[in-house]
Motif scaffolding. Structure first.
Motif, PDB file in Angstrom:
ATOM      1  N   ARG A   1       0.827  -1.195   0.000  1.00  7.08           N
ATOM      2  CA  ARG A   1       0.000   0.000   0.000  1.00  7.08           C
ATOM      3  C   ARG A   1       0.869   1.256   0.000  1.00  7.08           C
ATOM      4  O   ARG A   1       1.774   1.387   0.812  1.00  7.08           O
ATOM      5  CB  ARG A   1      -0.926  -0.004   1.206  1.00  7.08           C
ATOM      6  CG  ARG A   1      -2.175   0.787   0.948  1.00  7.08           C
ATOM      7  CD  ARG A   1      -3.106   0.706   2.135  1.00  7.08           C
ATOM      8  NE  ARG A   1      -3.548  -0.662   2.376  1.00  7.08           N
ATOM      9  CZ  ARG A   1      -3.927  -1.098   3.570  1.00  7.08           C
ATOM     10  NH1 ARG A   1      -3.912  -0.301   4.597  1.00  7.08           N
ATOM     11  NH2 ARG A   1      -4.305  -2.337   3.723  1.00  7.08           N
ATOM     12  N   ARG A   2       0.563   2.103  -0.914  1.00  8.78           N
ATOM     13  CA  ARG A   2       1.324   3.349  -0.987  1.00  8.78           C
ATOM     14  C   ARG A   2       0.759   4.364  -0.033  1.00  8.78           C
ATOM     15  O   ARG A   2      -0.408   4.322   0.306  1.00  8.78           O
ATOM     16  CB  ARG A   2       1.187   3.912  -2.387  1.00  8.78           C
ATOM     17  CG  ARG A   2       2.350   3.500  -3.220  1.00  8.78           C
ATOM     18  CD  ARG A   2       2.441   4.351  -4.432  1.00  8.78           C
ATOM     19  NE  ARG A   2       3.263   3.617  -5.365  1.00  8.78           N
ATOM     20  CZ  ARG A   2       3.073   3.634  -6.661  1.00  8.78           C
ATOM     21  NH1 ARG A   2       2.116   4.352  -7.162  1.00  8.78           N
ATOM     22  NH2 ARG A   2       3.859   2.944  -7.430  1.00  8.78           N
ATOM     23  N   PRO A   3       1.584   5.327   0.358  1.00 12.84           N
ATOM     24  CA  PRO A   3       1.027   6.436   1.134  1.00 12.84           C
ATOM     25  C   PRO A   3      -0.101   7.079   0.346  1.00 12.84           C
ATOM     26  O   PRO A   3       0.013   7.259  -0.863  1.00 12.84           O
ATOM     27  CB  PRO A   3       2.208   7.392   1.265  1.00 12.84           C
ATOM     28  CG  PRO A   3       3.413   6.580   1.001  1.00 12.84           C
ATOM     29  CD  PRO A   3       3.013   5.445   0.131  1.00 12.84           C
ATOM     30  N   TRP A   4      -1.164   7.368   1.033  1.00 11.65           N
ATOM     31  CA  TRP A   4      -2.286   8.005   0.346  1.00 11.65           C
ATOM     32  C   TRP A   4      -1.972   9.460   0.051  1.00 11.65           C
ATOM     33  O   TRP A   4      -1.277  10.117   0.823  1.00 11.65           O
ATOM     34  CB  TRP A   4      -3.529   7.959   1.239  1.00 11.65           C
ATOM     35  CG  TRP A   4      -4.172   6.636   1.267  1.00 11.65           C
ATOM     36  CD1 TRP A   4      -4.066   5.648   0.338  1.00 11.65           C
ATOM     37  CD2 TRP A   4      -5.022   6.119   2.283  1.00 11.65           C
ATOM     38  NE1 TRP A   4      -4.789   4.565   0.710  1.00 11.65           N
ATOM     39  CE2 TRP A   4      -5.389   4.808   1.886  1.00 11.65           C
ATOM     40  CE3 TRP A   4      -5.521   6.637   3.479  1.00 11.65           C
ATOM     41  CZ2 TRP A   4      -6.236   4.027   2.645  1.00 11.65           C
ATOM     42  CZ3 TRP A   4      -6.366   5.831   4.229  1.00 11.65           C
ATOM     43  CH2 TRP A   4      -6.715   4.552   3.810  1.00 11.65           C
TER      44      TRP A   4
ATOM     45  N   ARG B   1      -2.020  -1.499  -8.866  1.00  9.65           N
ATOM     46  CA  ARG B   1      -1.100  -0.399  -9.134  1.00  9.65           C
ATOM     47  C   ARG B   1       0.066  -0.848 -10.003  1.00  9.65           C
ATOM     48  O   ARG B   1       1.125  -0.269  -9.995  1.00  9.65           O
ATOM     49  CB  ARG B   1      -0.549   0.159  -7.831  1.00  9.65           C
ATOM     50  CG  ARG B   1      -1.622   0.785  -6.965  1.00  9.65           C
ATOM     51  CD  ARG B   1      -0.991   1.415  -5.745  1.00  9.65           C
ATOM     52  NE  ARG B   1      -1.952   1.556  -4.679  1.00  9.65           N
ATOM     53  CZ  ARG B   1      -2.735   2.603  -4.523  1.00  9.65           C
ATOM     54  NH1 ARG B   1      -2.668   3.593  -5.380  1.00  9.65           N
ATOM     55  NH2 ARG B   1      -3.578   2.660  -3.518  1.00  9.65           N
TER      56      ARG B   1
ATOM     57  N   ARG C   1      10.121  -1.248  -0.413  1.00 10.15           N
ATOM     58  CA  ARG C   1       8.943  -2.045  -0.708  1.00 10.15           C
ATOM     59  C   ARG C   1       9.003  -2.466  -2.159  1.00 10.15           C
ATOM     60  O   ARG C   1       9.692  -1.857  -2.979  1.00 10.15           O
ATOM     61  CB  ARG C   1       7.688  -1.201  -0.506  1.00 10.15           C
ATOM     62  CG  ARG C   1       7.571  -0.664   0.891  1.00 10.15           C
ATOM     63  CD  ARG C   1       6.158  -0.152   1.029  1.00 10.15           C
ATOM     64  NE  ARG C   1       6.169   1.221   1.507  1.00 10.15           N
ATOM     65  CZ  ARG C   1       5.136   1.763   2.144  1.00 10.15           C
ATOM     66  NH1 ARG C   1       4.049   1.066   2.324  1.00 10.15           N
ATOM     67  NH2 ARG C   1       5.182   2.995   2.561  1.00 10.15           N
TER      68      ARG C   1
ATOM     69  N   ASP D   1       7.091  -2.070  -4.536  1.00 10.50           N
ATOM     70  CA  ASP D   1       6.681  -1.103  -5.550  1.00 10.50           C
ATOM     71  C   ASP D   1       7.619   0.096  -5.603  1.00 10.50           C
ATOM     72  O   ASP D   1       7.380   1.038  -6.329  1.00 10.50           O
ATOM     73  CB  ASP D   1       5.242  -0.650  -5.295  1.00 10.50           C
ATOM     74  CG  ASP D   1       5.060  -0.078  -3.907  1.00 10.50           C
ATOM     75  OD1 ASP D   1       5.961  -0.288  -3.069  1.00 10.50           O
ATOM     76  OD2 ASP D   1       4.026   0.559  -3.654  1.00 10.50           O
ATOM     77  N   GLU D   2       8.670   0.049  -4.828  1.00  6.55           N
ATOM     78  CA  GLU D   2       9.585   1.205  -4.823  1.00  6.55           C
ATOM     79  C   GLU D   2      11.024   0.768  -5.011  1.00  6.55           C
ATOM     80  O   GLU D   2      11.942   1.418  -4.526  1.00  6.55           O
ATOM     81  CB  GLU D   2       9.488   1.937  -3.483  1.00  6.55           C
ATOM     82  CG  GLU D   2       8.096   2.413  -3.162  1.00  6.55           C
ATOM     83  CD  GLU D   2       7.975   2.963  -1.761  1.00  6.55           C
ATOM     84  OE1 GLU D   2       8.699   2.498  -0.863  1.00  6.55           O
ATOM     85  OE2 GLU D   2       7.157   3.868  -1.585  1.00  6.55           O
TER      86      GLU D   2
ATOM     87  N   HIS E   1       0.529   3.427   9.055  1.00  8.00           N
ATOM     88  CA  HIS E   1       0.755   2.467   7.977  1.00  8.00           C
ATOM     89  C   HIS E   1       1.699   3.002   6.912  1.00  8.00           C
ATOM     90  O   HIS E   1       2.112   2.267   6.031  1.00  8.00           O
ATOM     91  CB  HIS E   1      -0.572   2.043   7.347  1.00  8.00           C
ATOM     92  CG  HIS E   1      -1.220   3.107   6.523  1.00  8.00           C
ATOM     93  ND1 HIS E   1      -2.261   3.871   6.984  1.00  8.00           N
ATOM     94  CD2 HIS E   1      -0.956   3.552   5.282  1.00  8.00           C
ATOM     95  CE1 HIS E   1      -2.609   4.729   6.049  1.00  8.00           C
ATOM     96  NE2 HIS E   1      -1.831   4.564   5.012  1.00  8.00           N
ATOM     97  N   GLU E   2       2.023   4.289   6.974  1.00  9.40           N
ATOM     98  CA  GLU E   2       2.922   4.848   5.972  1.00  9.40           C
ATOM     99  C   GLU E   2       4.392   4.611   6.326  1.00  9.40           C
ATOM    100  O   GLU E   2       5.282   5.063   5.618  1.00  9.40           O
ATOM    101  CB  GLU E   2       2.659   6.351   5.812  1.00  9.40           C
ATOM    102  CG  GLU E   2       1.234   6.642   5.341  1.00  9.40           C
ATOM    103  CD  GLU E   2       0.921   8.129   5.315  1.00  9.40           C
ATOM    104  OE1 GLU E   2       1.751   8.888   4.805  1.00  9.40           O
ATOM    105  OE2 GLU E   2      -0.143   8.512   5.830  1.00  9.40           O
TER     106      GLU E   2
END
Lengths: 313, 329, 695
Positions: free
Chosen positions: A6-9, C22, C281, C283-284, C509-510
């Motif tokens: 999950r990406r930062p919103w 994504r 992560r 995706d990064e 969660h970030e």
């Protein structure tokens, strides 16, 4: 794994909403979008019934018995003024449906909120406090769970009939109904909230708050409550469907709202008397409206459950 | 084992007592029993005599004890409306409701469980998706509406099946059955399906959800890693683990069928206990209401006991010492 | 190396993709390696490095939507990644076996272990039911299940965790596969069981000639078990080679950093070398070398081009600068480890800050009263903590170690007031904290003691912003209600733990696990406490992140003069962080002493046993004493000295009388009859690491 992906919103409420997984799964499911649209239209029509309905079916002055039993507009004897035909008293079926949905939804929502409030409060206290409080609340829940909703609602209604004088009963019927359906539904919420509260209570953020010295009721309200509301929303949605059905069923059985202020269930019961004589539209259209409304709400609830609990898909 | 069963039994008795208390409260405090039993023209003296005869001035506990004692013997007093002993009325109606409920329960189980297993195993398939959509429609249609639609189609339009009543019945002692005559069976078809449909969809969805849950567990993954066949994994390992929660909820659902029969009986004018109860509500016939309440509670308690015993057969963890299961905290 | 016979397993350019909304995530990217017959290949890496997915891809059990996107997997020269489902199923169990992490959930609870074994054997062999049964019983005996024939018909819940993992191993090996993939086979187990299971796995595979792909995050396990090791980072193998060569002469900067961040018993260092940041992560994942943002040697080329593996010595390394860095990562190298000095020169004055006197906490775990009545059993009391006495001097770190169920976490919770003691006192700065009743009376003490928790994902309320989380103690204790001041103090706290002020607006969660643990520390520091209780604060973190947090805790202690009560099962971590160490067993403190002294000269047989379970990362070849038995249930602890059933020195007296604490002679205490009776055998003092001064 999902946690990591999950990406930062993006900032801002709207941005966050549009970017959320919830909205994504919503927009990807055409059935859900359709269900949401139908629900919105029906709720809107019900809320603004006086402006939306083509006739005012309960204004005796506008009724004409000559218009009674007219079939829907597209049938041979149909009258274009009455799209879905008229009933035994010459009332426009479409308008009675819109007004009926208003009553059904009002009872449904009120009952859901009553049950939700009771259930969440009791479940939270039961789960967080434990001990005797928990034992007593859960035993009551167990006993009540031994009886189906409909039976409890029927009993409460029966008791109300016994206790209230007959003329008062007509007036109070709708409140009795809300009370009956609300009371019979709290157990679901309480059990779920208690379960998630037990889980959350063990989590370390609650312990952190306890170490800091936050008072128990504040921990319940500020820490635990927001984290147990997800499943409550799901139950609430599904319960709304159940409450509407229950109300309709009670009204159909003749113990619900009085005929002077008919709900969809009342309309179906009234129409049922004419089913055998061929005037099917008096029953079938309110029945269809009820089914479509409940189905839409159920579809929304189903989607919400899957979306909030992705592993169940 | 014995301790477990006895504890369950005691809990059941507690539940029954609670329900009896509610029933007694109804009977005693909702409306005046005397007014309901006698006519307008009864004198005050006669009322007072009746009051004494019924023991309505005794202390609460004495009255309650008497109520429980009578109820245990099946004596729930006289119906206000029918002027007959409630027990008689119930016994008369019991076979109709039980036959309807059992047939409906069988339909719900025999169709619901396989459908649940199927949709759980092939959740992406076309058939599964159709089943799921259909089941949602099934949950969304109120029972009475389904009944009405069936009557309209098969009774009014096609004229294949009778639209009300129980058909011809045969008496077997005090039990009357409609299962032995053609007209009785024909009359049973629509009410049974109507009653079964809702429970069936619930059971199907429950079995499916449990199946999915079990298929995600580590031991299923490990079974796959050992190269067991799909058949062995699905029907040997997964299904049995699914059974434990399914038994509980199914038990509760089947119990509620008897209560849901109220609606079906009302739609089809089926001469069972439910119809009696609905009439009692409308007429505020308290003794009948109280008796019905106790009857339903009894059914539930018996079913729950049966479910607990079934647990014992399925789950070995309950059979042995419970030391490990008890945690602290 | 052109070999005549193909290797047992060959993986070429394996790529595993996970499509998400994504975009497609590449979880395993261009991974190539082989495993020879009978070889043990260790695959090590932090969580999310792709090691488990590689294992799942080989055995054909990738969970959808994950899929093999490219590459080929061959077993005994035959390609298997393109087999159909049925052919792949027949391969599983027969040619490739698999062992999972958690023995408690790996077995079907409703069937006896015998049935599960026989079923698997019959699936893969032509044996009759009777033969299969005999084979199964033989296997159970081989994996060390006592009286195997009787236990054959027992259900999984009748076995302890360690025994269940033995059953799982028997199940994985019952059709005699050529390769076993063991995915973190010991992570869920206690340290003493861990050592037993590793030894068992090694022995069995050697005897059966089975090759093992051992997936783990624990370098110690690899050092003890594997022949070769592959180090994975962000979906790729960055270094692969013989274990000794990779551990002693790491060449990839990541491996070097990883080795440096592992604390070791016997190595006094002031700071662990740390790799900043965390693994990206999926995706990064950055372009070029995925490690470059954390790499001290990163050059322009690292940022642009992805390095391929090149051979160096017997190993292969994927780094543009591998040639220059070779040999700098020796485990004991002074290059990356500063010597620790003056370890007792702390800010404290030696006065006690916290004292526990005969502290006890009992839990009632009895069955419901009716069951007790009918089955005629008494109340059951779990004595989680049963008479613990200890003193923590101001400005020092006191650690409690022990296996699960020993009561160490309960002590932590008692000290911060989450539980009320059943007996005994807790003196905080001379005041009996446990006796305080009212909320108001406790408030001033509460301010002065705080807690850091184990699970960084559960210890922060997911619905709150970081600013609210960190400010909660400020508001609760009424320290300040001024918004600007709160904002400033939250900002200062976040900077103090190595985050930035702008992080205050984000949600938990970030952040990565390590960052969350920093937030948790910031919250604990908000009310300016003197005393922090840390319950396994790094056990949920990856090693490189663990080093960051341990370093931070040390720095904070020095700056703020904090006193720590540190709970851990990891002896090396405890050695690094502590001034004093207490060893707990079944609710009692069996031995405590100054840290160095305790590790150099452990007296209690249990302490000795625990120290012997530490994997030998230095590869000295030291023989470890075999560890026997498992921790008994704390509900019915053994009589006398609770350790006697596992103790090699136990006598009749140990079985009957509970030993009282005796002075160790260095200020510490030990509770053991063998010590009292002076019949403790000499223990070879732990060798000083051979290569400490090698460079």
């Amino acid at each position: 794994m999902a946690e990591q992906l999950r990406r930062p919103w993006p900032r801002g409420m709207i941005g966050r909403l549009l970017d959320s997984d919830l909205f994504y799964s919503f927009s990807r499911s055409p059935v859900t979008v359709l269900a949401a649209l139908v629900t919105a239209v029906m709720m809107g029509a019900a809320a603004f019934a006086p402006w939306v309905a083509p006739h005012t079916p309960f204004d005796l002055a506008t009724l004409d018995l000559l218009d009674a039993f007219l079939p829907p507009a597209w049938m041979p004897d149909g009258d274009p003024r009455y799209l879905l035909g008229t009933d035994d008293q010459g009332r426009d079926v479409l308008s009675t449906i819109i007004y009926g949905a208003r009553v059904s939804l009002l009872v449904g929502f009120a009952a859901v909120f009553l049950a939700m409030f009771l259930g969440v409060a009791l479940g939270l206290v039961s789960g967080y406090m434990g001990g005797m409080v928990d034992a007593v609340i859960m035993r009551i829940a167990d006993v009540q769970l031994s009886f189906p909703t409909i039976l409890i609602a029927l009993l409460i209604d029966g008791v109300a009939r016994g206790l209230l004088p007959r003329d008062m009963h007509e007036e109070m019927a709708i409140y009795v109904l809300i009370f009956a359906i609300g009371i019979s539904g709290w157990v679901q919420y309480a059990r779920t909230v208690r379960g998630s509260t037990l889980v959350e209570k063990r989590k370390e953020y609650v312990q952190a708050a306890q170490v800091i010295g936050i008072r128990p009721w504040l921990i319940m309200l500020r820490h635990v409550l927001p984290n147990v509301m997800g499943p409550v929303l799901v139950i609430g949605t599904i319960h709304l469907a159940i409450a509407i059905i229950t109300e309709a069923t009670l009204s159909f059985l003749g113990v619900g709202v009085p005929a002077t202020q008919p709900s969809l269930g009342t309309l179906i019961r009234i129409g049922n008397d004419f089913l055998f004589s061929g005037e099917w539209w008096i029953t079938i259209f309110p029945g269809a409206a009820l089914a479509i409304l409940v189905l839409s709400v159920n579809l929304l609830g189903d989607w919400l459950r899957d979306a909030l609990n992705p592993k169940l898909r | 084992m014995i301790g477990f069963v006895l504890r369950r039994l005691l809990q059941s008795i507690l539940v029954m007592l609670t329900v009896a208390l509610i029933a007694f409260g109804l009977f005693r405090y909702v409306g005046d029993p005397i007014n309901n039993l006698v006519g307008q023209d009864t004198s005050a003296v006669e009322r007072e005599q009746l009051r004494e005869k019924l023991g309505l001035d005794d202390p609460f506990l004495v009255q309650f004890a008497r109520f429980v004692k009578n109820a245990a013997k099946g004596d729930f007093g006289i119906s206000y409306r029918h002027r007959r002993p409630v027990a008689e009325l119930i016994v008369e109606r019991l076979p109709a409701t039980l036959e309807l409920s059992i047939v409906a329960a069988l339909i719900a189980l025999l169709v619901g469980v396989p459908m649940g297993v199927y949709t759980g195993l092939h959740r992406e398939g076309f058939l599964s998706r159709s089943f799921m959509t259909l089941s949602l429609v099934g949950v969304s249609l109120p029972t009475f509406l389904i009944g009405i639609l069936l009557i309209l189609l098969f009774g009014v339009v096609l004229r294949w099946l009778p639209t009300f009543g129980r058909g011809e019945v045969v008496a077997l002692g005090w039990w009357t059955t409609g299962l032995l005559t053609v007209s009785g069976l024909k009359a049973l078809i629509m009410p049974a399906i109507t009653l079964a449909l809702f429970q069936m969809t619930l059971i199907m969805r429950l079995v499916r959800a449990e199946m999915l849950e079990v298929l995600r567990t580590d031991y299923i993954k490990f079974a796959r890693a050992r190269g067991l066949s799909n058949r062995a994994i699905h029907f040997g390992h997964a299904l049995k683990n699914t059974l434990v929660p399914v038994i509980t909820i199914t038990g509760l659902q089947l119990g509620s069928i008897i209560a849901f029969a109220i609606i079906t009986e009302s739609v089809f004018q089926w001469p069972g206990m439910g119809l009696l109860f609905i009439q009692a509500i409308n007429e505020v016939d308290i003794p009948v209401m109280a008796a019905y309440l106790v009857m339903i509670a009894l059914f539930f308690v018996v079913i729950n006991l049966a479910v607990d015993l079934l647990y014992y057969l399925v789950d070995p963890r309950l059979r042995v010492d419970r030391d490990r299961a008890t945690g602290h905290g | 190396m052109p070999a005549e016979t193909p290797p047992l397993l060959e993986v070429r350019d394996l790529r595993v993709e996970i499509p998400t909304r994504r975009g497609v995530l590449v979880a395993v990217d261009g991974v190539s390696f082989h495993i020879e017959e009978g070889e043990v290949l260790g695959v090590v890496g932090e969580s999310g490095a792709g090691k488990s997915l590689t294992g799942a891809a080989i055995i054909g059990l990738l969970e959808p939507p994950g899929r093999i996107a490219a590459g080929r997997i061959s077993l005994e020269g035959r390609r298997i990644d393109n087999l159909d489902a049925e052919a792949m199923r027949r391969l599983r169990g027969r040619r490739i076996g698999m062992i999972f992490q958690d023995p408690l959930t790996s077995l079907n609870p409703l069937y006896t272990i015998g049935r599960q074994l026989v079923e698997t054997i019959l699936t893969h062999t032509d044996l009759t039911e009777r033969q299969a049964r005999e084979h199964a019983i033989g296997l159970l005996a081989e994996v060390g299940i006592p009286s195997a024939a009787e236990r054959f018909d027992h259900y999984p819940h009748q076995f302890s965790g360690g025994m269940r993992q033995r059953v799982v191993i028997a199940l994985a090996l019952c059709a005699n596969p050529r390769l076993v993939i063991a995915d973190e086979p010991t992570t869920a187990l206690d340290v003493s069981i861990q050592a037993q299971i590793i030894a068992l796995l090694k022995r069995l595979c050697r005897e059966h000639g089975t090759a093992v792909m051992l997936i783990t995050h624990d370098m110690g396990v690899i050092a003890e078990t594997a022949d070769r090791v592959a180090v994975m980072y962000a979906g790729r193998i960055v270094e692969i080679g013989p274990v000794r060569e990779v551990i002693e002469q790491a060449r990839h900067p990541y491996t070097i950093g990883l080795m440096g961040s592992i604390p070791l018993v016997g190595h006094d260092v002031e700071r662990l070398s740390q790799i900043d940041g965390a693994m990206p992560r999926l995706d990064e994942i950055p372009a070029g070398c995925a490690f470059h943002p954390r790499c001290p040697h990163a050059s322009e080329r690292c940022r642009r081009e992805r390095p391929e593996r090149i051979a160096l010595g017997n190993a292969e390394v994927a780094c543009w600068h591998a040639g220059e860095l070779a040999g700098r990562g020796a485990v004991t190298a002074g290059v990356v480890r500063e010597r620790r000095e003056n370890r007792n020169a702390r800010t404290g004055d030696g006065r006690p800050l916290v004292e526990l006197r005969d502290l006890a906490r009992h839990f009632d775990v009895s069955a419901p009263w009716l069951t007790r009545l009918f089955s005629r059993e008494g109340r059951k009391v779990l004595r989680a903590v049963d008479g613990v006495t200890l003193t923590i001097p101001r400005g020092t770190t006191f650690s409690l170690v022990g296996e699960s169920g020993c009561g160490k976490s309960t002590v932590a919770r008692l000290v911060v007031g989450l539980y009320r003691p059943s007996r005994g006192t807790i003196l905080f700065d001379g005041q009996d904290y446990a006796k305080l009743d009212s909320h108001a009376a406790m408030a001033p003490v509460r301010r002065r003691l705080q807690m850091i928790f184990q699970d960084p994902y559960a210890s922060l309320n997911p619905r709150w912003r970081v600013a609210e989380i960190v400010a909660e103690p400020l508001r609760a204790h009424g320290i300040t209600r001024d918004r600007v001041e709160i904002r400033d103090r939250v900002g200062a706290l976040l900077r103090q733990v190595g985050l930035s002020e702008s992080d205050a607006r984000k949600y938990p969660h970030e952040f990565s696990g390590g960052q969350r643990q920093r937030i948790s520390i910031a919250r604990a520091l908000a009310s300016r406490p003197e005393f922090l209780v840390c319950d396994e604060p790094t056990s949920a973190l990856d090693v490189s992140v663990q080093a960051q947090i341990l370093n931070l805790m040390r720095d904070l202690q020095r700056e703020l003069g904090l006193t720590y009560l540190f709970i851990s099962h990891n002896l090396a971590v405890v050695y690094y962080i502590s001034d004093y160490v207490g060893v707990m067993y079944l609710g009692r403190l069996v031995e405590w002493a100054e840290a160095k002294s305790l590790f150099r000269d452990p007296k209690h047989p249990y302490t000795r046993m625990l120290l012997d379970t530490i994997p030998d990362l230095e590869m000295t070849g030291r023989r470890r004493a075999p560890v026997a038995g498992e921790v008994p249930s704390p509900i019915s602890p053994p009589s006398g000295c609770a350790f006697h059933p596992r103790c090699p020195l136990a006598t009749a007296r140990c079985r009957e009388m509970r030993p009282e604490p005796l002075p160790r002679g260095d200020g510490g205490e030990v509770a053991c009859h063998a010590v009292a009776e002076n019949r403790l055998p000499e223990r070879a003092p732990r060798e000083t690491p051979l290569r400490q001064e090698a460079d």
